[in-house]
Design a protein around this motif. Structure first.
Motif, mmCIF file in Angstrom:
data_model
loop_
_atom_site.group_PDB
_atom_site.id
_atom_site.type_symbol
_atom_site.label_atom_id
_atom_site.label_comp_id
_atom_site.label_asym_id
_atom_site.label_seq_id
_atom_site.Cartn_x
_atom_site.Cartn_y
_atom_site.Cartn_z
ATOM 1 N N LEU A 208 -2.475 29.621 17.144
ATOM 2 C CA LEU A 208 -2.177 28.123 17.301
ATOM 3 C C LEU A 208 -3.482 27.695 18.121
ATOM 4 O O LEU A 208 -3.980 28.178 19.141
ATOM 5 C CB LEU A 208 -0.994 27.569 17.885
ATOM 6 C CG LEU A 208 -0.679 26.041 18.179
ATOM 7 C CD1 LEU A 208 0.679 25.884 18.140
ATOM 8 C CD2 LEU A 208 -1.485 25.615 19.446
ATOM 9 N N ILE A 209 -4.173 26.730 17.494
ATOM 10 C CA ILE A 209 -5.503 26.366 18.379
ATOM 11 C C ILE A 209 -5.139 24.907 19.039
ATOM 12 O O ILE A 209 -5.102 23.781 18.496
ATOM 13 C CB ILE A 209 -6.805 26.178 17.237
ATOM 14 C CG1 ILE A 209 -6.635 27.364 16.431
ATOM 15 C CG2 ILE A 209 -7.976 25.879 18.170
ATOM 16 C CD1 ILE A 209 -7.185 28.717 17.311
ATOM 17 N N PRO A 210 -5.297 24.745 20.438
ATOM 18 C CA PRO A 210 -4.892 23.608 20.985
ATOM 19 C C PRO A 210 -5.766 22.681 20.817
ATOM 20 O O PRO A 210 -6.984 22.847 20.296
ATOM 21 C CB PRO A 210 -4.966 24.065 22.564
ATOM 22 C CG PRO A 210 -4.935 25.600 22.549
ATOM 23 C CD PRO A 210 -5.488 25.976 21.441
ATOM 24 N N GLY A 211 -5.466 21.516 20.366
ATOM 25 C CA GLY A 211 -6.431 20.169 19.954
ATOM 26 C C GLY A 211 -6.392 20.038 18.657
ATOM 27 O O GLY A 211 -6.928 18.978 17.854
ATOM 28 N N THR A 212 -6.055 21.313 17.776
ATOM 29 C CA THR A 212 -6.112 21.407 16.384
ATOM 30 C C THR A 212 -4.973 21.307 15.676
ATOM 31 O O THR A 212 -4.615 20.685 14.949
ATOM 32 C CB THR A 212 -6.979 22.516 16.029
ATOM 33 O OG1 THR A 212 -8.302 22.287 16.479
ATOM 34 C CG2 THR A 212 -7.255 22.467 14.219
ATOM 35 N N ASN A 213 -4.178 22.208 16.353
ATOM 36 C CA ASN A 213 -2.527 22.522 15.897
ATOM 37 C C ASN A 213 -1.821 21.974 16.981
ATOM 38 O O ASN A 213 -2.039 21.812 18.097
ATOM 39 C CB ASN A 213 -2.358 24.135 15.728
ATOM 40 C CG ASN A 213 -3.344 24.539 14.704
ATOM 41 O OD1 ASN A 213 -4.157 25.541 14.883
ATOM 42 N ND2 ASN A 213 -3.638 23.973 13.504
ATOM 43 N N ASP A 214 -0.432 21.746 16.470
ATOM 44 C CA ASP A 214 0.614 21.379 17.405
ATOM 45 C C ASP A 214 1.955 22.357 17.073
ATOM 46 O O ASP A 214 1.941 22.711 15.714
ATOM 47 C CB ASP A 214 0.885 20.016 17.469
ATOM 48 C CG ASP A 214 1.921 19.836 18.534
ATOM 49 O OD1 ASP A 214 1.129 19.109 19.333
ATOM 50 O OD2 ASP A 214 2.863 19.765 18.511
ATOM 51 N N ILE A 215 2.559 22.729 17.891
ATOM 52 C CA ILE A 215 4.006 23.749 17.584
ATOM 53 C C ILE A 215 4.827 22.796 16.648
ATOM 54 O O ILE A 215 5.333 23.717 15.797
ATOM 55 C CB ILE A 215 4.536 24.140 18.859
ATOM 56 C CG1 ILE A 215 5.477 25.419 18.489
ATOM 57 C CG2 ILE A 215 5.227 22.977 19.591
ATOM 58 C CD1 ILE A 215 4.593 26.268 17.878
ATOM 59 N N THR A 216 4.611 21.580 16.492
ATOM 60 C CA THR A 216 5.588 20.826 15.849
ATOM 61 C C THR A 216 5.092 20.812 14.399
ATOM 62 O O THR A 216 5.968 20.415 13.374
ATOM 63 C CB THR A 216 5.801 19.468 16.103
ATOM 64 O OG1 THR A 216 4.456 18.769 16.020
ATOM 65 C CG2 THR A 216 6.336 19.294 17.528
ATOM 66 N N GLU A 217 3.885 21.623 14.041
ATOM 67 C CA GLU A 217 3.451 21.971 12.686
ATOM 68 C C GLU A 217 4.109 23.152 12.419
ATOM 69 O O GLU A 217 3.382 23.666 11.103
ATOM 70 C CB GLU A 217 2.021 21.695 12.452
ATOM 71 C CG GLU A 217 1.556 20.083 13.020
ATOM 72 C CD GLU A 217 0.063 20.227 13.433
ATOM 73 O OE1 GLU A 217 -0.721 21.173 13.178
ATOM 74 O OE2 GLU A 217 -0.450 19.274 13.675
ATOM 75 N N LEU A 218 4.856 23.807 12.929
ATOM 76 C CA LEU A 218 5.214 25.345 12.502
ATOM 77 C C LEU A 218 5.535 25.607 11.189
ATOM 78 O O LEU A 218 4.972 26.419 10.430
ATOM 79 C CB LEU A 218 6.494 25.680 13.434
ATOM 80 C CG LEU A 218 6.843 26.991 13.219
ATOM 81 C CD1 LEU A 218 5.838 28.173 13.238
ATOM 82 C CD2 LEU A 218 8.162 27.401 14.075
#
Length: 206
Positions: free
Chosen positions: A187-197
């Protein structure tokens, strides 16, 4: 098929400012870079091999004009917030009871104490209750990216690596898990969010 999900904590659930500790100390006591010895002490503290008192005393030997509170405040400056939408996400996932959920964090006593104090026991307990098992490095005396921490989690919970997904923002941690046959999401902070799992291309248990 994914049956088990292992989550990192920092920059997965809680936002971090990873450069702030050095920035604060540099501003107050003069510019410096982390030495190999400092990094080793930090790692030892994360593994529970140093007490908080020993850890703070070490940094007081580096910054003799610093007070204990100044050092602790600088150390905790890395810790930011746990956004409510991430807390609601993990609570909803836990309520479904489809997966075994684990937290696996490189952390330390001061950071956890600060997080509980800052966000309140009620919010912290809501978060912690979402996980079947909650692993903090300083409590189990292992830390990522060492293979033994992953082997410990797999063996203690009788997990099949191929049915286990590990999520972390640090590529080095991801590579170790992958070498053990664990499925991974970097997971890349600022690009991805855990809610997009569940938008990720994994074979999730239906």
């Amino acid at each position: 098929m994914i049956q088990n999900i292992i989550f990192d904590f920092g920059d997965v659930f809680i936002n971090l400012n990873k450069t702030e500790t050095v920035a604060r100390l540099s501003k107050k006591f003069g510019a410096f870079e982390l030495s190999e010895e400092m990094i080793a002490k930090n790692d030892a503290y994360e593994m529970g091999l140093l007490t908080t008192e020993e850890f703070v005393a070490y940094y007081q030997s580096i910054f003799p004009t610093a007070t204990e509170s100044e050092l602790i405040d600088a150390w905790n400056a890395i810790m930011l917030d746990i956004p409510e939408h991430r807390l609601e996400f993990i609570e909803a996932l836990a309520a479904e009871k489809k997966y075994k959920l684990f937290l696996l964090s490189n952390t330390n006593d001061l950071h956890i104490e600060y997080t509980i104090k800052t966000f309140g026991e009620e919010k912290w307990n809501r978060f912690k209750a979402c996980f079947d098992v909650f692993y903090l490095s300083y409590e189990i005396n292992f830390r990522k990216p060492n293979a033994d921490i992953f082997e410990f989690v797999l063996n203690e919970n009788n997990l099949n690596p191929a049915e286990t997904l590990f999520i972390d923002d640090t590529l080095e941690h991801i590579e170790t898990a992958k070498s053990l046959g664990i499925q991974t999401w970097n997971l890349i902070p600022g690009t991805n969010d855990i809610t997009e799992l569940f938008d990720q291309p994994f074979d999730f248990k239906k």
